[in-house]
Design an enzyme around this catalytic site. Structure first.
Site, PDB file in Angstrom:
ATOM      1  CB  SER A  63      -0.897   0.003   1.243  1.00 21.93           C
ATOM      2  OG  SER A  63      -1.506   1.262   1.431  1.00 21.93           O
ATOM      3  CE  LYS A 109      -0.663  -4.115   3.363  1.00 30.03           C
ATOM      4  NZ  LYS A 109      -0.791  -5.500   2.837  1.00 30.03           N
ATOM      5  CE1 TYR A 129      -3.063  -2.457   5.479  1.00 35.67           C
ATOM      6  CE2 TYR A 129      -2.784  -0.265   4.531  1.00 35.67           C
ATOM      7  CZ  TYR A 129      -3.091  -1.603   4.378  1.00 35.67           C
ATOM      8  OH  TYR A 129      -3.438  -2.083   3.137  1.00 35.67           O
TER       9      TYR A 129
END
Length: 249
Positions: free
Chosen positions: A142, A159, A155
């Site tokens: 992402s 990633k 997150y």
């Protein structure tokens, strides 16, 4: 269109959203696919949409080693090989807190589902087929991996680690297996809809190409990276974001 005729792919989290878009892109280009998710009934529906002669679903928890073994074995038994792996499963527990205040257990769960689960799927695929026969892997990352934003603490970190994991695996598994990644921007799915609804215009204004992404956008990029057209590309994470990161450089 890139050809994947005769190849078999395993797409984790392939029932909906980006995962289903990837699976559809691979089928359209000639591949057979195994898709995974937790819901057996909904997996059957997704496989039927892709074409039962070309797709099969295997239900289970993404981080369960036995589920991973069965999914790999299903690809080999049903289609005769496992040439391609797409690590699409991921997620986060959003709580809006800074790293200094975040719940460590929730942080660990985000790292586990985005990074550790990718590792164990690679291990299962490697020992089940890829190690002996070769192939290609794509990890779905992402643009959160490249941004420091208030609600992206766990997150984005996970990633970013996945991006380095992609480089490390590419180095270790060469020359037989190529490993690349796709860092997706805002793609409208059930996962992202909650963060976009009511503010679509604002989100679109931040994207130079003036639209939100679609699962097919990511699917096309993944299909290219898995194909022989990308035979001299490994260790690279391709940004597919409509130009969103141009505003943060």
């Amino acid at each position: 269109m890139t050809s994947l005729n005769g190849k078999t792919a395993l797409v984790t989290g392939g029932r909906t959203g980006i995962g289903f878009g990837i699976a559809r892109a691979l089928v359209e280009r000639g591949a057979n696919v195994v898709i995974t998710s937790r819901s057996e009934d909904k997996l059957r529906e997704a496989a039927a949409l892709l074409g039962d002669e070309r797709a099969v679903g295997v239900a289970g928890e993404a981080n369960d080693p036995e589920h991973q073994r069965i999914a790999v074995a299903t690809a080999v038994d049903r289609f005769g090989s496992l040439d391609l792996l797409v690590n699409n499963v991921g997620g986060t527990e959003r709580d809006g807190r800074r790293l200094v205040d975040i719940d460590v257990a929730a942080y660990q769960r985000t790292i586990d589902i985005n990074l550790i689960t990718a590792l164990t799927w690679v291990q299962a695929a490697w020992h089940g087929w890829l190690g002996e026969h070769g192939g290609a892997i794509v990890n779905i990352s992402s643009i959160a991996s490249k941004l420091a934003v208030p609600d992206g603490t766990s997150y984005g970190t996970a990633k970013a680690a996945l991006n380095h994991f992609t480089q490390q695996m590419a180095n270790e598994l060469a020359p037989g297996v190529r490993v690349n990644g796709v860092a997706a921007g805002t793609v409208l799915t059930d996962f992202t809809r909650v963060n976009v609804e009511g503010r679509e215009d604002k989100v679109v204004r931040s994207v130079p190409l003036k639209r939100l992404g679609e699962p097919a956008d990511v699917g096309a990029a993944v299909a290219f990276l898995l194909s022989d057209d990308a035979s001299w590309i490994t260790g690279h994470t391709l940004v597919v974001d409509g130009g969103r990161l141009l505003h943060n450089r």
